[in-house]
Scaffold this active site. Sequence first.
Site, short mmCIF file in Angstrom:
data_model
loop_
_atom_site.label_atom_id
_atom_site.label_comp_id
_atom_site.label_asym_id
_atom_site.label_seq_id
_atom_site.Cartn_x
_atom_site.Cartn_y
_atom_site.Cartn_z
N GLN A 192 11.44 -16.66 -9.76
CA GLN A 192 11.67 -17.70 -9.19
C GLN A 192 12.35 -17.41 -7.53
OE1 GLN A 192 14.30 -20.19 -11.13
NE2 GLN A 192 12.63 -21.21 -12.44
N GLU A 219 16.89 -29.69 -12.39
CA GLU A 219 16.57 -29.53 -13.86
C GLU A 219 17.85 -29.22 -14.54
OE1 GLU A 219 13.58 -27.39 -16.68
OE2 GLU A 219 14.28 -25.88 -15.00
N ARG A 240 -2.18 18.03 0.93
CA ARG A 240 -2.42 16.94 1.71
C ARG A 240 -1.95 17.27 3.08
NH1 ARG A 240 -0.40 11.32 -0.81
NH2 ARG A 240 -1.90 10.85 1.10
N LYS A 274 -2.71 1.86 2.28
CA LYS A 274 -3.40 2.08 3.47
C LYS A 274 -4.37 2.81 3.62
CE LYS A 274 0.97 1.58 5.93
NZ LYS A 274 1.76 2.09 7.14
N ASP A 286 0.03 0.70 13.24
CA ASP A 286 1.00 1.78 13.24
C ASP A 286 0.83 2.58 14.36
OD1 ASP A 286 2.26 0.58 10.85
OD2 ASP A 286 1.04 1.76 9.56
N GLN A 321 4.28 -2.79 15.89
CA GLN A 321 3.18 -2.92 15.00
C GLN A 321 3.02 -4.49 14.46
OE1 GLN A 321 2.81 -3.52 11.17
NE2 GLN A 321 5.05 -3.87 11.14
N TYR A 328 12.62 0.99 8.11
CA TYR A 328 13.64 0.24 8.95
C TYR A 328 14.45 -0.55 8.05
CZ TYR A 328 10.33 -3.27 7.42
OH TYR A 328 9.59 -4.12 6.59
N SER A 349 10.58 -5.84 1.97
CA SER A 349 10.11 -5.89 3.33
C SER A 349 10.56 -7.08 3.94
CB SER A 349 8.51 -6.15 3.11
OG SER A 349 7.89 -6.48 4.61
#
Length: 509
Positions: free
Chosen positions: A212, A32, A393, A293, A331, A483, A455, A244
């Site tokens: 894109q 284009e 937690r 998760k 995991d 995993q 990682y 990722s």
Amino acid sequence: MTLVCAPVVATTVEEMERDMAKAKSLGADLVEIRLDFLRHFQPDIDLPRLISNRPLPVLITFRPNWEGGQYQGDDSTRFSVLRSAIELGAEYVDIELKVAEKFISTIPDNRPDNFKLIVSSHNYEFTPSCEELSDLVARIQATGADIVKIATTALDICDVARMFQVMVHCHAPIIGLVMSERGLMSRILAPKFGGYLTFGKLDAEKESAPGQPTITELLDIYNFRQITAGTKVIGLIANPVKQSKSPILHNKCFKAVGFNGVYLPLLTDDLAKFLDTYLSPDFVGFSCSLPHKVTAVRCCNIVHPVAMSIGAVNTLIRRPYDGKLVGFNTDYIGSISAIEDGIKGSSSKGDAVSPLAGRLVVVVGAGGAGKAVAFGAAEKGARVVVANRTYERAVTLAKEVGGQALSLAELATFHPEEGMILANATSLGMYPNVDGTPIPKEALRFYNLVFDAVYAPKVTRLLREAQESGVSTVSGVEMFVRQAMGQFEHFTGIDAPESLMREIAMKYT
């Protein structure tokens, strides 16, 4: 076959010529030429030069600023340039719906046989309803367009589903794209849903619209040429997701074993909404990462007992015979087996039931990954301590595994014994925030082994400082591969190609 079109957005004719040659070398089907990006455009000289020197078929676009382009002049001049492009042999010309009828009335009836007119509509704010999109298709078709082009903007990944629905019911050639990172799926899955073409930029800096992918990503990562109507869709549901490496790993392995599937990064804000939207049996399964998760447990129809006890799901499978969602946790196996092998590799002691038995394991993080490590370590007979930024937690998870809770700040001075194991299950240190670490370097000397679930990068600040302190380390790459092997087998029903997975992981992480 859905075509790959490379937008050429250079500011000089010379650079455009170089970019056209590069597009061909990368495997594009057409280019284009964005005339509105040229700084000193001389139509009588530059246009014939660009078209006569084209190494690939060309789509000529001269986008005005009122439709998101760079051109600020009048339409009569612009129309004249586009008519000249047709006369010079351009295979495609793009004109905006708002002025399409006016422009088409100025084109001679005896157009070249190989010429196609694209009539386009761009919405840079949102994606309309299916009804509004269908009406837009009809309006574009009524102009006499050879190809319908609609580009909208995704405020949520679920917006893309409306574009797919309109595309599969369109009886004319259609280009349907949803801009922004949340709309990436629309660009990669264009062949599955009948798209005439998709755009792939030359490199990260040369996009003509938000979201894109590059040509290389389309062809080499997503195996774009192999995507068909029957291709199964799998992906990573996460936010953020662009860092990722799972799409590289799974797509290369899918291709290697001959599995007709594509693995996508799926930037998702609302997990339940996503799963309720993409109910097609072709969406066969998903990886699930931060921050979804724990929520995934509630979204499944059936949860594997281990995942239920952990309270976190990282793998979702849609059962083909009834469409029910089944949740698993890979995991758990990935992290615990990686830590166990790390202990075995750094110790001369004989094998016990588990090398974790009786050891003190400090788990940093109480989210999905932290739960997997904590439950897995406790099941292997370890004594577990949970540290978390939100202390409450940490207390909750520690109670569930019969362990002790710490605040993150207490880690610096926590050393009740020698030979402890530290497991970071947070995103601290993950790209791009590579300077993050959960614990001061001087506190690492109290540990025998440090494991980091992160990682990317392969060697985090935590692992580097542990190595400098003489402590054995286990990279998140190990957990990532292990995993992923479990997920691959759930997705495909085929044994994971372990050696290939390790080779890919080492190369790309």
